[in-house]
Structures are given as structure tokens and as C-alpha cells.
Design a protein around this motif. Structure first.
Motif, PDB file in Angstrom:
ATOM      1  N   PHE A 306       0.844  -1.201   0.000  1.00 12.46           N
ATOM      2  CA  PHE A 306       0.000   0.000   0.000  1.00 12.46           C
ATOM      3  C   PHE A 306       0.874   1.243   0.000  1.00 12.46           C
ATOM      4  CE2 PHE A 306      -1.768   3.362   2.813  1.00 12.46           C
ATOM      5  CZ  PHE A 306      -2.704   3.862   1.924  1.00 12.46           C
ATOM      6  N   ARG A 307       0.549   2.153  -0.883  1.00  9.87           N
ATOM      7  CA  ARG A 307       1.185   3.469  -0.897  1.00  9.87           C
ATOM      8  C   ARG A 307       0.175   4.450  -1.475  1.00  9.87           C
ATOM      9  NH1 ARG A 307       6.498   5.482  -0.972  1.00  9.87           N
ATOM     10  NH2 ARG A 307       6.761   7.452  -2.093  1.00  9.87           N
ATOM     11  N   ASP A 308      -0.023   5.594  -0.791  1.00  8.13           N
ATOM     12  CA  ASP A 308      -0.984   6.566  -1.316  1.00  8.13           C
ATOM     13  C   ASP A 308      -0.271   7.834  -1.780  1.00  8.13           C
ATOM     14  OD1 ASP A 308      -0.437   8.109   0.938  1.00  8.13           O
ATOM     15  OD2 ASP A 308      -2.379   7.765   1.898  1.00  8.13           O
ATOM     16  N   THR A 309      -1.040   8.744  -2.325  1.00 10.03           N
ATOM     17  CA  THR A 309      -0.464   9.959  -2.909  1.00 10.03           C
ATOM     18  C   THR A 309       0.088  10.907  -1.855  1.00 10.03           C
ATOM     19  OG1 THR A 309      -2.693  10.933  -2.923  1.00 10.03           O
ATOM     20  CG2 THR A 309      -1.952   9.827  -4.941  1.00 10.03           C
ATOM     21  N   ASP A 310      -0.224  10.675  -0.584  1.00  5.69           N
ATOM     22  CA  ASP A 310       0.318  11.489   0.504  1.00  5.69           C
ATOM     23  C   ASP A 310       1.581  10.887   1.102  1.00  5.69           C
ATOM     24  OD1 ASP A 310      -1.740  13.436   0.371  1.00  5.69           O
ATOM     25  OD2 ASP A 310      -3.078  12.081   1.464  1.00  5.69           O
ATOM     26  N   GLY A 311       2.048   9.773   0.531  1.00  6.77           N
ATOM     27  CA  GLY A 311       3.299   9.174   0.982  1.00  6.77           C
ATOM     28  C   GLY A 311       3.160   8.127   2.062  1.00  6.77           C
ATOM     29  N   ARG A 312       1.937   7.842   2.504  1.00  2.00           N
ATOM     30  CA  ARG A 312       1.763   6.766   3.490  1.00  2.00           C
ATOM     31  C   ARG A 312       1.998   5.419   2.815  1.00  2.00           C
ATOM     32  NH1 ARG A 312      -2.489  10.508   5.673  1.00  2.00           N
ATOM     33  NH2 ARG A 312      -3.608  10.033   3.750  1.00  2.00           N
ATOM     34  N   GLU A 313       2.645   4.488   3.521  1.00  2.04           N
ATOM     35  CA  GLU A 313       2.979   3.198   2.918  1.00  2.04           C
ATOM     36  C   GLU A 313       2.958   2.092   3.961  1.00  2.04           C
ATOM     37  OE1 GLU A 313       6.658   1.068   0.455  1.00  2.04           O
ATOM     38  OE2 GLU A 313       6.384   3.249   0.368  1.00  2.04           O
ATOM     39  N   VAL A 314       2.400   0.960   3.572  1.00  2.00           N
ATOM     40  CA  VAL A 314       2.460  -0.264   4.362  1.00  2.00           C
ATOM     41  C   VAL A 314       3.188  -1.289   3.497  1.00  2.00           C
ATOM     42  CG1 VAL A 314       1.166  -2.098   5.509  1.00  2.00           C
ATOM     43  CG2 VAL A 314       0.318   0.267   5.584  1.00  2.00           C
ATOM     44  N   ASP A 315       4.173  -1.955   4.069  1.00  2.00           N
ATOM     45  CA  ASP A 315       5.073  -2.795   3.279  1.00  2.00           C
ATOM     46  C   ASP A 315       4.336  -3.867   2.483  1.00  2.00           C
ATOM     47  OD1 ASP A 315       7.392  -1.452   4.074  1.00  2.00           O
ATOM     48  OD2 ASP A 315       7.579  -2.661   5.888  1.00  2.00           O
ATOM     49  N   PHE A 316       3.378  -4.579   3.133  1.00  2.00           N
ATOM     50  CA  PHE A 316       2.729  -5.698   2.452  1.00  2.00           C
ATOM     51  C   PHE A 316       1.246  -5.764   2.786  1.00  2.00           C
ATOM     52  CE2 PHE A 316       7.116  -7.014   3.462  1.00  2.00           C
ATOM     53  CZ  PHE A 316       7.618  -6.989   2.167  1.00  2.00           C
ATOM     54  N   ILE A 317       0.459  -6.020   1.771  1.00  2.00           N
ATOM     55  CA  ILE A 317      -0.973  -6.245   1.920  1.00  2.00           C
ATOM     56  C   ILE A 317      -1.318  -7.534   1.193  1.00  2.00           C
ATOM     57  CG2 ILE A 317      -3.306  -5.364   1.495  1.00  2.00           C
ATOM     58  CD1 ILE A 317      -1.735  -3.619   3.417  1.00  2.00           C
ATOM     59  N   VAL A 318      -1.923  -8.473   1.882  1.00  2.00           N
ATOM     60  CA  VAL A 318      -2.446  -9.683   1.235  1.00  2.00           C
ATOM     61  C   VAL A 318      -3.931  -9.470   1.006  1.00  2.00           C
ATOM     62  CG1 VAL A 318      -2.851 -12.160   1.440  1.00  2.00           C
ATOM     63  CG2 VAL A 318      -0.721 -11.165   2.301  1.00  2.00           C
ATOM     64  N   THR A 319      -4.363  -9.696  -0.225  1.00  3.62           N
ATOM     65  CA  THR A 319      -5.783  -9.532  -0.550  1.00  3.62           C
ATOM     66  C   THR A 319      -6.399 -10.885  -0.890  1.00  3.62           C
ATOM     67  OG1 THR A 319      -5.393  -9.172  -2.931  1.00  3.62           O
ATOM     68  CG2 THR A 319      -5.341  -7.232  -1.487  1.00  3.62           C
ATOM     69  N   ASP A 320      -7.667 -11.015  -0.565  1.00  5.99           N
ATOM     70  CA  ASP A 320      -8.463 -12.181  -0.923  1.00  5.99           C
ATOM     71  C   ASP A 320      -9.633 -11.675  -1.749  1.00  5.99           C
ATOM     72  OD1 ASP A 320      -9.947 -14.468  -1.167  1.00  5.99           O
ATOM     73  OD2 ASP A 320     -10.177 -14.841   0.973  1.00  5.99           O
ATOM     74  N   ARG A 321      -9.654 -12.036  -3.032  1.00  2.00           N
ATOM     75  CA  ARG A 321     -10.668 -11.527  -3.968  1.00  2.00           C
ATOM     76  C   ARG A 321     -10.706  -9.999  -3.927  1.00  2.00           C
ATOM     77  NH1 ARG A 321     -15.187 -15.491  -1.713  1.00  2.00           N
ATOM     78  NH2 ARG A 321     -13.902 -14.995   0.124  1.00  2.00           N
ATOM     79  N   GLN A 322      -9.497  -9.416  -3.920  1.00  3.78           N
ATOM     80  CA  GLN A 322      -9.275  -7.973  -4.005  1.00  3.78           C
ATOM     81  C   GLN A 322      -9.632  -7.213  -2.729  1.00  3.78           C
ATOM     82  OE1 GLN A 322     -11.119  -6.510  -7.605  1.00  3.78           O
ATOM     83  NE2 GLN A 322      -9.880  -7.825  -8.917  1.00  3.78           N
ATOM     84  N   GLN A 323      -9.924  -7.933  -1.648  1.00  2.07           N
ATOM     85  CA  GLN A 323     -10.180  -7.294  -0.359  1.00  2.07           C
ATOM     86  C   GLN A 323      -9.014  -7.580   0.587  1.00  2.07           C
ATOM     87  OE1 GLN A 323     -12.810  -5.186   0.314  1.00  2.07           O
ATOM     88  NE2 GLN A 323     -13.126  -5.483  -1.896  1.00  2.07           N
ATOM     89  N   PRO A 324      -8.509  -6.557   1.302  1.00  5.91           N
ATOM     90  CA  PRO A 324      -7.348  -6.779   2.173  1.00  5.91           C
ATOM     91  C   PRO A 324      -7.699  -7.652   3.373  1.00  5.91           C
ATOM     92  CG  PRO A 324      -8.232  -4.556   2.489  1.00  5.91           C
ATOM     93  CD  PRO A 324      -8.986  -5.150   1.332  1.00  5.91           C
ATOM     94  N   VAL A 325      -6.891  -8.681   3.601  1.00  7.74           N
ATOM     95  CA  VAL A 325      -7.109  -9.574   4.740  1.00  7.74           C
ATOM     96  C   VAL A 325      -5.915  -9.588   5.689  1.00  7.74           C
ATOM     97  CG1 VAL A 325      -8.735 -11.051   3.509  1.00  7.74           C
ATOM     98  CG2 VAL A 325      -6.286 -11.567   3.391  1.00  7.74           C
ATOM     99  N   LEU A 326      -4.752  -9.102   5.225  1.00  5.65           N
ATOM    100  CA  LEU A 326      -3.568  -9.076   6.077  1.00  5.65           C
ATOM    101  C   LEU A 326      -2.672  -7.923   5.663  1.00  5.65           C
ATOM    102  CD1 LEU A 326      -1.648 -10.386   8.199  1.00  5.65           C
ATOM    103  CD2 LEU A 326      -0.719 -11.783   6.336  1.00  5.65           C
ATOM    104  N   GLY A 327      -2.285  -7.106   6.628  1.00  2.00           N
ATOM    105  CA  GLY A 327      -1.328  -6.034   6.397  1.00  2.00           C
ATOM    106  C   GLY A 327      -0.123  -6.223   7.294  1.00  2.00           C
TER     107      GLY A 327
END
Length: 383
Positions: A306-327
Motif C-alpha cells: 500500500f502506498r498513497d499519494t500522501d506518501g503513506r505506505e504499508v510494506d505488504f498487503i495480502v488480498t483475498d478476492r481484491q479485499q485486504p485480509v492481512l497487512g
């Protein structure tokens, strides 16, 4: 210390009863050792890289065995049609090849490249095989219990030979030899790439860029080559399981970046700095788990960041059917809760969230439900 049974062994044996099984993974990750350890595999083992075995395949003179193992056969131009013919002949009575019985034969294919990427063209093998991806050794597979054991895995890497040597010197020597073999043998046998010198320069440059968005333009300028050349070379490294790239996770509720990818190395020891190397190790562990869930359970999981236009970032996101289940956010040592991870957790409260550390000892849950813990607490739950 010896590894007796790899984590895919039972799944391979179950899947072989129904279809062909393809086991793909990086060079020297243990595919051949795993294949030859299966019951009755030794009598039917053929390696395309061995001249005598290659001649037997080309002449269709296969062993009289009920179990055939084909190693590196994806280097044979007509390998898809060859395997399709063997598989389809299983339903026909009697021998169909010189020296080989066909009816009921089990077929295992192992290769040091993405067999799914090299299977296209000619007759399709769709519906005739299960693909399983073998990854390097991990904390869960090794049953690691202490921070010192995790430190050894971080130093030596997850490939069996350097890890089991227990020597950081031998691990460094192995990494250099592995890189040379990858570029001088694997790339030349499967890819149409001529400029091996600059290709090796790219491989040396990439570890310095781990964990940050990968700019092909910046790399292109460093190497003085075209954008297309860099893109093609990165694709070749991915197909040969040297690196993998993660795309950003985006959702309507967050202003996420859309295109910037990050990359990581399957051999995390090529990354020199401690914190990026640890992040790379976590990436490999998560990808191993995601691939295992995809290959054995048919789940629609993906590993992203995850990274947004304001510079916030989370190293890893696991998605299940495009929905986040683990960060997962990685830190080298104990410290404050990462603000970006808290921001993400607030917007996706049902997503399990972890902040893991390589050397830290703190273990607690925040009011938002974020687990802050040593890395082994998470890694031990994976595969």
C-alpha cells in the motif's frame, strides 16, 4: 542438520493420482532432490540437461516405470506437445513408447522457470496438470523458535545448500555462483537476450533498490539502455524466479498510487543493508504462503503493498478476492507504531494487521487491533 521432507511432498503425491504435476521454482531450491525422494521416482527420472537422458526423450525411449520424472524439460522446444501426448496416451491400453508402459503412468515435471509462463503455444496443457511452486526454506518449514535462528536464516538465505552449510562465507560464494549460472546458463537457454554484460549489471544494481518503487526509467539511464530492454530483462528475471514484483493495492476509500511496483529477490542475501534484507525475507515468506494457498487450495490471494499519494505506505498487503485480509509492516527493532499501518487499519478494520520486527522483543496488541510482535510470531503461522 538435514531436511528430510519438504512442505510440498504430500500435496505432490496426492495430485499425481489425478493429473500431471508441475513443480516450478528457482534454480537450486531443491526441486530435483524433492522429486527423487518420492517413492519409485529414481527408476523413471530423466534430466534434459544430461545428454543421455535428452537422447532418450527425443527418441521416445522412456524407462519401463510407472512414474516418470522429467527435469528441465521445458528447455525442449516441443515439450508441451510431448507431455500432452504422454498424458493423453495414459487412457490407451498397452505400451505406446519403446520401453515404456503408458497406462496409469504418473508424470512429474520439475523446472527452474515459471512453467506456467513457458507453457503457451502449440497444443494447450490446460486441464492436464496441477502447478505447485517450490520456495526456499522458511521459518515455519524449519520450525525456527528463537531470534538467533531467524538471524541465521536472514544471513544464510533460504536455499538449502547455503543454509545447511551454516557458513556465511560459503553462502556468499554460493550466491555469486548462483547469479553466474542464472545469467550464463538459464537466461541463454530460455530467453533471447544477447547483452549479458549489462544484464549482469542490472542484477547487481537491483538489490540496492529493494523496498522502494522501481523506476524503469531510472534504471534505464543508469545502464544506458532502452526502456524496453530493461522491461524485458526484468520480465526474464521474474520468469526464472530470480525476482518478483508487487503491485500497489488500491481501493475507492484511499488515494492509492496505481502503477508503481516494488521488487524483491528470491535470494534475500543479495540485499546488503539489514533493514531492507529483513523486509525482503518477510516478502519471500508471505509470497510462499500466498502461492501455497493458491496452488493447494485454489484461493484468490495476492501479495501487494500500500502506498498513497500522501506518501503513506504499508510494506505488504495480502488480498483475498481484491479485499485486504492481512497487512504487514516491517521494522528492524522495537519502535513506535507505524502511522501508515494505523491509517490503513482504521479504514479496513476487518484486515488483520501486524507490525513485525527483526530484533525487537515487544509483543502486544494496540487499541486498533494491530499486533506488534517479533517476526517469528507471524512467520511461524505461515508455511
Amino acid at each position: 542438520m538435514a531436511i528430510v521432507t519438504r512442505y510440498l511432498t504430500d500435496q505432490i503425491e496426492r495430485d499425481l493420482e489425478r493429473k500431471m504435476v508441475f513443480v516450478a521454482g528457482p534454480r537450486q531450491v531443491g526441486k530435483t532432490t524433492l522429486a527423487r525422494s518420492l517413492p519409485d521416482a529414481a527408476d523413471g527420472y530423466l534430466n534434459w540437461d544430461i545428454a543421455e537422458d535428452r537422447e532418450r526423450i527425443l527418441r521416445r525411449e522412456l524407462p519401463s516405470a510407472g512414474f516418470w520424472v522429467f527435469d528441465e524439460i521445458h528447455k525442449y522446444r516441443d515439450w508441451r506437445n510431448f507431455l500432452k501426448g504422454l498424458y493423453d496416451a495414459r487412457a490407451a491400453p498397452g505400451p505406446a513408447l519403446t520401453g515404456g508402459t503408458v497406462a496409469g503412468n504418473r508424470i512429474l515435471v520439475v523446472g527452474s522457470a515459471r512453467l506456467d509462463a513457458y507453457r503457451f503455444g502449440g497444443d494447450s496443457l490446460q486441464g492436464r496438470f496441477h502447478l505447485l511452486r517450490l520456495h526456499p526454506l522458511s521459518a515455519a518449514e524449519l520450525g525456527l523458535q528463537t531470534a538467533e535462528e531467524l538471524s541465521d536464516l536472514l544471513r544464510l538465505g533460504g536455499f538449502p545448500e547455503p543454509y545447511l552449510s551454516g557458513s556465511e562465507v560459503e553462502a556468499r560464494r554460493w550466491t555469486r555462483e548462483h547469479r553466474t549460472l542464472l545469467i550464463r546458463e538459464e537466461v541463454t537457454s530460455l530467453e533471447r537476450i544477447q547483452d549479458l554484460g549489462r544484464l549482469e549489471l542490472l542484477m547487481l544494481r537491483l538489490p540496492e533498490l529493494v523496498g522502494s518503487p522501481l523506476s524503469i526509467n531510472a534504471v534505464r539511464e543508469d545502464l544506458q539502455v532502452s526502456h524496453k530492454a530493461v522491461a524485458d530483462w526484468l520480465g526474464a528475471f521474474e520468469r526464472l524466479y530470480a525476482i518478483f514484483r508487487l503491485s500497489p493495492f488500491g481501493a475507492p476509500t484511499i488515494r492509492a498510487v496505481k502503477k508503481q511496483q516494488k521488487h524483491y529477490h528470491v535470494d534475500w542475501t543479495v540485499v546488503q543493508a539489514d533493514a531492507p534484507r529483513f523486509e525482503n525475507l518477510i516478502a519471500c515468506h508471505l509470497l510462499k504462503w500466498v502461492h501455497h494457498q493458491q496452488d493447494t487450495q485454489g484461493l484468490d490471494l495476492e501479495l501487494r503493498y500500500f502506498r498513497d499519494t500522501d506518501g503513506r505506505e504499508v510494506d505488504f498487503i495480502v488480498t483475498d478476492r481484491q479485499q485486504p485480509v492481512l497487512g504487514v509492516e516491517c521494522k528492524w527493532a522495537d519502535g513506535r507504531l507505524d502511522k501508515s499501518l494505523r491509517y490503513f487499519k482504521v479504514r479496513f478494520p476487518d484486515c488483520e494487521a501486524w507490525q513485525v520486527s527483526a530484533t525487537g522483543a515487544k509483543d502486544f496488541v494496540t487499541p486498533e487491533g494491530i499486533r506488534v510482535a517479533p517476526a517469528l510470531e507471524l512467520l511461524g503461522r505461515l508455511v
